[in-house]
Design an enzyme around this catalytic site. Sequence first.
Site, PDB file in Angstrom:
ATOM      1  N   GLU A   1       0.799  -1.224   0.000  1.00 32.99           N
ATOM      2  CA  GLU A   1       0.000   0.000   0.000  1.00 32.99           C
ATOM      3  C   GLU A   1       0.837   1.281   0.000  1.00 32.99           C
ATOM      4  O   GLU A   1       0.449   2.275  -0.596  1.00 32.99           O
ATOM      5  CB  GLU A   1      -0.942   0.015   1.223  1.00 32.99           C
ATOM      6  CG  GLU A   1      -2.009  -1.058   1.210  1.00 32.99           C
ATOM      7  CD  GLU A   1      -3.070  -0.843   0.138  1.00 32.99           C
ATOM      8  OE1 GLU A   1      -3.109   0.265  -0.439  1.00 32.99           O
ATOM      9  OE2 GLU A   1      -3.844  -1.776  -0.141  1.00 32.99           O
TER      10      GLU A   1
ATOM     11  N   SER B   1     -41.369 -28.038 -22.564  1.00 32.03           N
ATOM     12  CA  SER B   1     -42.554 -27.548 -23.273  1.00 32.03           C
ATOM     13  C   SER B   1     -43.027 -26.178 -22.806  1.00 32.03           C
ATOM     14  O   SER B   1     -43.863 -25.562 -23.476  1.00 32.03           O
ATOM     15  CB  SER B   1     -43.701 -28.557 -23.110  1.00 32.03           C
ATOM     16  OG  SER B   1     -43.402 -29.764 -23.788  1.00 32.03           O
TER      17      SER B   1
END
Length: 682
Positions: free
Chosen positions: A94, A365
């Site tokens: 960092e 279906s």
Amino acid sequence: MDETTSKVKPIPSKWTKIRRRLGWMTLLALLAFTITGSLLLQYAPLPVGATMQSTQILDADGQVLATLQGGVNRQIVKLSNISPWLVKATLAVEDRRFYEHAGVDLHGLARAAWIDIRHMSKQEGASTLTQQLARNLYLSHARTWTRKLKEAWYAARLERAYSKDEILELYLNQIYYGHGAYGAEAASRLYFDKPAKELTLAESALLAGIPKGPRYYSPHLHLANSQARQHKVLQAMQDTDQITKEQAASAATQRLSIRPLPEEEDRSAPYFVDYVKKVALDQLGMDERIMNEEGLIIRTTLNAHMQEIAENTVKKGLQGGNPELQTALIAIDPRNGYIKAMVGGRNYRSNQFNRVFANTRQPGSSFKPIMYASALEKHSVTPATRYRSEPTYFYYDNDRKIYRPRNYNDHYFNGEISMRQAIATSDNIFAVNTIMQVGPESVISMARKLGIKAPLKSVPSLALGTFPVSPFEMASAFSVFANEGRRAEPIAITSIQDHNGKLLYEAHPHLVEVLSPALSYVTTKLMESVFDRGGTGHRVEHMLKRPVAGKTGTTDSDAWFVGYTPDLTTAVWVGYDRGRAITSSEAHRAAPIFAQFTQAALEGSPPLLFPVPEGAVSVNIDPTTGLLASPECPNSVLETFLAGTEPTETCSLHGSEKKGLEDSGEGTGHSLWSRFRRWVGR
């Protein structure tokens, strides 16, 4: 005599004097600014650090569904009680020059700018650890130059007010590590079930990598990303001589025991809440820290009463079956796209996967109405069209390929049947005959208009729903039929406000007519026959006391029911996660879940009729011939057509036979009495 030349000073011009005065004034102003800035840096008080507030997710009535960070998970500890490995890993990845800069790293800024210029994009960040702390304490996460300037100012103030170790301690107790954990101590206990002072090098490297992207680098959500980030941290530590190459290699290969996330308390609509968070983060671009820290109010479309009914109906519908049998249910208001209820599985605690969005299930279906709507729109077929229901070979791809579909249990009528009968009984032969007439490309085009984005192939089997589609997409598609051809994009979030009440986002439902109202109505009238005697939904017809249309769908591993009223569309799926075969009894669970939920969810609301639009006409036809019924036809039925496609020739088959007084009700007769009983109740 020698002549002496004397130099005479030139008299300053007017503009020279003005320039000198301006120079002195500028110098004095800079001096005053420097002195003032120095005094402010030295003595001006820092603002009160931001107090993180819980974000609330509300249902449609304003009741709280979930609280994000309902009580921040943070345990403040001294720097001496944090593993030196985590301190070193954090600084390496960092802010390598933390102990050298005064809050803003000019050297780092120049390096980042140079890299950005070389890559012509923002490749490098330049915020120091102190600037990150200042942002988390005092500022929002908005990406503006104003915020960056304030961040630098507060960072400089922090450096004057605190020692380096005090700033580091504040930072390691403040930073967000994901899953609600703030600070090193809470993160260490969440991920490794140990205090922060006991973290190893490998564990520290993994933790130090998470704040860069708490969601993306979470070992629970994205383990591969987390490990890749850990290796990058170890490399940074090696580059800064914090560890040796051997230590980095050993830590990179060490197998870590990551603690499972604690179970959440039971709450309503957990799958929906997860979806809302995903929409806010991924679709609306919210920052995760803002979501968890800044006290947002997220208002949603969920109806808590319908949701409770959905959860109870699903639980009841799966009772007595295999405990591994799964389900999904989603209900949408077709008039505006609002998601009213969502169940993504039978048990959220044991499995958080939301099957509502699973694009791995064949709709079977239940996909057929989309295909029939395409054929009706193209006038390739009409409700009077008849095909033989018998084993049939279909040739396609220039007759180079053969497709032979089968009916369920090899049941065939061995005679001509109508479209209504084909839809009611889910006849596959009629469906494939239809897609051969209209063409698979037209069916795919229709699916896209209805909002289905899943991959579909242009082959005859498309008519039978052989390509996976999610319940979410099926419910959205059928909502178009329910809403007279108008499509509304499904909506989960109606608005987002910050803790001061400022509106950050507001949804605006937008309806687009993608089908004609007449086509939607004709398709709906055909799907109503699914509940008639002989139809695949007839066994749940007695549960419904209002007009409803829908379609079943069954494959070897999936059971579906997708249906709707004018004010609610619901898709239900039942099956196994790994696609194992379902039994006949398991296949019959989807329709009752749909019927029980729909009737209970709309209890107290008056039954609504599907409005009859212009462009739809109803005529009596003879079901045997598909022609206009003559007075002598014994079993005429009322059929609905797109105007101009209705038959014009009158049936002459029955001669002087006496017309029956009412529909016999055999097969899939369009019984008005049956429909009347269902709509108004018994």
